[in-house]
Design an enzyme around this catalytic site. Structure first.
Site, PDB file in Angstrom:
ATOM      1  N   TYR A  61      60.519  26.582 100.800  1.00 40.19           N
ATOM      2  CA  TYR A  61      60.597  26.594  99.325  1.00 40.19           C
ATOM      3  C   TYR A  61      60.721  25.183  98.756  1.00 40.19           C
ATOM      4  O   TYR A  61      60.256  24.910  97.648  1.00 40.19           O
ATOM      5  CB  TYR A  61      61.732  27.510  98.853  1.00 40.19           C
ATOM      6  CG  TYR A  61      61.379  28.965  99.063  1.00 40.19           C
ATOM      7  CD1 TYR A  61      61.933  29.695 100.114  1.00 40.19           C
ATOM      8  CD2 TYR A  61      60.429  29.588  98.261  1.00 40.19           C
ATOM      9  CE1 TYR A  61      61.572  31.024 100.331  1.00 40.19           C
ATOM     10  CE2 TYR A  61      60.060  30.908  98.479  1.00 40.19           C
ATOM     11  CZ  TYR A  61      60.623  31.619  99.512  1.00 40.19           C
ATOM     12  OH  TYR A  61      60.251  32.921  99.745  1.00 40.19           O
ATOM     13  N   HIS A 114      59.878  38.006  90.270  1.00 39.85           N
ATOM     14  CA  HIS A 114      60.143  37.614  91.660  1.00 39.85           C
ATOM     15  C   HIS A 114      61.035  36.394  91.748  1.00 39.85           C
ATOM     16  O   HIS A 114      61.142  35.778  92.822  1.00 39.85           O
ATOM     17  CB  HIS A 114      58.820  37.338  92.390  1.00 39.85           C
ATOM     18  CG  HIS A 114      58.040  38.594  92.658  1.00 39.85           C
ATOM     19  ND1 HIS A 114      56.725  38.574  93.054  1.00 39.85           N
ATOM     20  CD2 HIS A 114      58.379  39.910  92.576  1.00 39.85           C
ATOM     21  CE1 HIS A 114      56.288  39.822  93.224  1.00 39.85           C
ATOM     22  NE2 HIS A 114      57.273  40.653  92.920  1.00 39.85           N
ATOM     23  N   CYS A 144      80.719  27.352  92.187  1.00 39.65           N
ATOM     24  CA  CYS A 144      81.973  27.587  92.937  1.00 39.65           C
ATOM     25  C   CYS A 144      82.279  26.445  93.903  1.00 39.65           C
ATOM     26  O   CYS A 144      83.356  26.394  94.491  1.00 39.65           O
ATOM     27  CB  CYS A 144      81.898  28.905  93.702  1.00 39.65           C
ATOM     28  SG  CYS A 144      80.851  28.907  95.170  1.00 39.65           S
ATOM     29  N   GLY A 181      44.927  37.280  87.804  1.00 41.62           N
ATOM     30  CA  GLY A 181      45.154  36.471  89.003  1.00 41.62           C
ATOM     31  C   GLY A 181      46.095  37.081  90.011  1.00 41.62           C
ATOM     32  O   GLY A 181      46.889  36.364  90.623  1.00 41.62           O
TER      33      GLY A 181
HETATM   34  N1  APR Z   1      41.250  32.584  88.841  1.00 42.31           N
HETATM   35  C1  APR Z   1      41.498  33.913  88.831  1.00 42.31           C
HETATM   36  N2  APR Z   1      41.904  34.609  89.921  1.00 42.31           N
HETATM   37  C2  APR Z   1      42.063  33.914  91.058  1.00 42.31           C
HETATM   38  C3  APR Z   1      41.833  32.518  91.148  1.00 42.31           C
HETATM   39  C4  APR Z   1      41.411  31.855  89.971  1.00 42.31           C
HETATM   40  N3  APR Z   1      41.158  30.526  89.954  1.00 42.31           N
HETATM   41  N4  APR Z   1      42.089  32.130  92.432  1.00 42.31           N
HETATM   42  C5  APR Z   1      42.473  33.241  93.104  1.00 42.31           C
HETATM   43  N5  APR Z   1      42.449  34.310  92.288  1.00 42.31           N
HETATM   44  C6  APR Z   1      42.825  35.693  92.593  1.00 42.31           C
HETATM   45  C7  APR Z   1      42.461  36.142  93.989  1.00 42.31           C
HETATM   46  O1  APR Z   1      41.160  36.711  93.994  1.00 42.31           O
HETATM   47  C8  APR Z   1      43.543  37.191  94.257  1.00 42.31           C
HETATM   48  O2  APR Z   1      43.129  38.469  93.798  1.00 42.31           O
HETATM   49  O3  APR Z   1      44.237  35.749  92.528  1.00 42.31           O
HETATM   50  C9  APR Z   1      44.728  36.738  93.413  1.00 42.31           C
HETATM   51  C10 APR Z   1      45.854  36.144  94.236  1.00 42.31           C
HETATM   52  O4  APR Z   1      46.376  37.167  95.043  1.00 42.31           O
HETATM   53  P1  APR Z   1      47.631  36.857  95.998  1.00 42.31           P
HETATM   54  O5  APR Z   1      47.372  35.587  96.725  1.00 42.31           O
HETATM   55  O6  APR Z   1      47.901  38.108  96.752  1.00 42.31           O
HETATM   56  O7  APR Z   1      48.832  36.538  94.990  1.00 42.31           O
HETATM   57  P2  APR Z   1      49.676  37.587  94.175  1.00 42.31           P
HETATM   58  O8  APR Z   1      48.843  38.780  93.791  1.00 42.31           O
HETATM   59  O9  APR Z   1      50.339  36.835  93.070  1.00 42.31           O
HETATM   60  O10 APR Z   1      50.808  38.057  95.223  1.00 42.31           O
HETATM   61  C11 APR Z   1      51.789  38.950  94.742  1.00 42.31           C
HETATM   62  O11 APR Z   1      52.954  38.756  96.860  1.00 42.31           O
HETATM   63  O12 APR Z   1      53.574  37.393  98.569  1.00 42.31           O
HETATM   64  C12 APR Z   1      54.039  38.043  97.445  1.00 42.31           C
HETATM   65  O13 APR Z   1      55.845  37.431  96.117  1.00 42.31           O
HETATM   66  C13 APR Z   1      54.541  37.055  96.437  1.00 42.31           C
HETATM   67  O14 APR Z   1      54.364  37.137  94.045  1.00 42.31           O
HETATM   68  C14 APR Z   1      53.622  37.246  95.255  1.00 42.31           C
HETATM   69  C15 APR Z   1      53.085  38.653  95.451  1.00 42.31           C
END
Ligand code: APR
Length: 244
Positions: A61, A114, A144, A181
């Site tokens: 992180y 999250h 604390c 996204g």
């Molecule tokens: N513009 C639009 N969409 C995009 C772009 C972009 N430039 N780049 C990537 N994407 C899309 C991808 O196609 C995908 O569908 O964004 C999505 C990202 O998906 P993940 O990587 O799975 O991220 P997310 O959906 O936020 O994950 C949800 O999973 O790991 C946990 O806690 C973590 O909050 C996260 C949760």
């Protein structure tokens, strides 16, 4: 395009995921070469992984916190700030993201379901608050004073996301639900479109590719990069138009 009434009675709920921050230089989780291609979820995003190896989780992180600290909001973040400011009805932005880009863009009605990189949670006193810079096993709780009891205030797999009652209440009253996204693979966020449809909301996915193509969950699927399609969508919406 179809007309979409802009009125004080019209409520919008927006859900964002890692894809909205991708054009700001932050990795997504499940795209090729994404975070989960490089790290094991069990090691860095579960309470068990933190109990097993706190330094590894802090390093994971700390790296994301350093990258997010220098990241700049892109046109998609800014378009959502414009929409919130211009919308006469209720507006709620729910993000799965732990970066602070929506805040940097000026979003106000914002819930981090999250958690956030820039907050700590103390396992000794149970309190949470703002945090800047690296966190280690030697870091002391600002409230604390105990050391070695801090974790990032981030919701890990197997833990309950924040603000769920508020989020489902807003979904139950939504007239328009935007999913931007996100791959729609993690619950409960992946369930929000169903709750919005049940409330009679118009549902729109704006994503690089349709996350659940053919499942018919979204009334509209707009494909493209968030930095391009979100500003265009907001412009049309503020002129009273939705994609038909
Ligand atoms: N513009 C639009 N969409 C995009 C772009 C972009 N430039 N780049 C990537 N994407 C899309 C991808 O196609 C995908 O569908 O964004 C999505 C990202 O998906 P993940 O990587 O799975 O991220 P997310 O959906 O936020 O994950 C949800 O999973 O790991 C946990 O806690 C973590 O909050 C996260 C949760």
């Amino acid at each position: 395009m179809t007309d979409f009434g802009i009125s004080a009675a019209t409520s919008i709920v927006v859900l964002t995921g890692a894809g909205i921050s991708q054009e700001s230089g932050l990795d997504t989780f499940r795209d090729a070469g994404g975070i989960w291609a490089r790290y094991d979820i069990d090691d860095v995003a579960t309470p068990e992984g933190f109990a097993r190896n706190p330094p590894l989780v802090h390093d994971f992180y700390n790296e994301q916190r350093r990258e997010a600290a220098v990241a700049v909001p892109n046109a998609a973040h800014l378009a959502l700030t414009n929409l919130e400011a211009a919308w006469p009805g209720r507006f709620l932005l729910v993000t799965q993201n732990i970066d602070g880009l929506h805040e940097k863009a000026g979003s106000k009605a914002l819930l981090h379901m999250h958690g956030e990189l820039d907050r700590f949670l103390c396992e000794a006193c149970g309190k949470r608050g703002p945090w800047q810079g690296d966190m280690t096993t030697a870091s002391a709780c600002p409230l604390c004073g105990r050391a070695g009891t801090l974790r990032p205030d981030i919701v890990w797999f197997g833990e309950m996301p924040y603000f769920m009652p508020e989020i489902y209440r807003a979904l139950g009253e939504a007239d328009l639900f935007l999913s931007i996204g996100t791959s729609g693979t993690v619950y409960p966020a992946a369930d929000f479109v169903r709750a919005a449809r049940q409330a009679g909301a118009v549902t729109v996915e704006l994503n690089l590719e349709a996350s659940r193509r053919g499942h018919g969950l979204f009334a509209h699927e707009i494909e493209g990069k968030a930095g391009d399609i979100v500003p265009a969508f907001v412009r049309d919406l503020l002129e009273g138009r939705l994609p038909s």
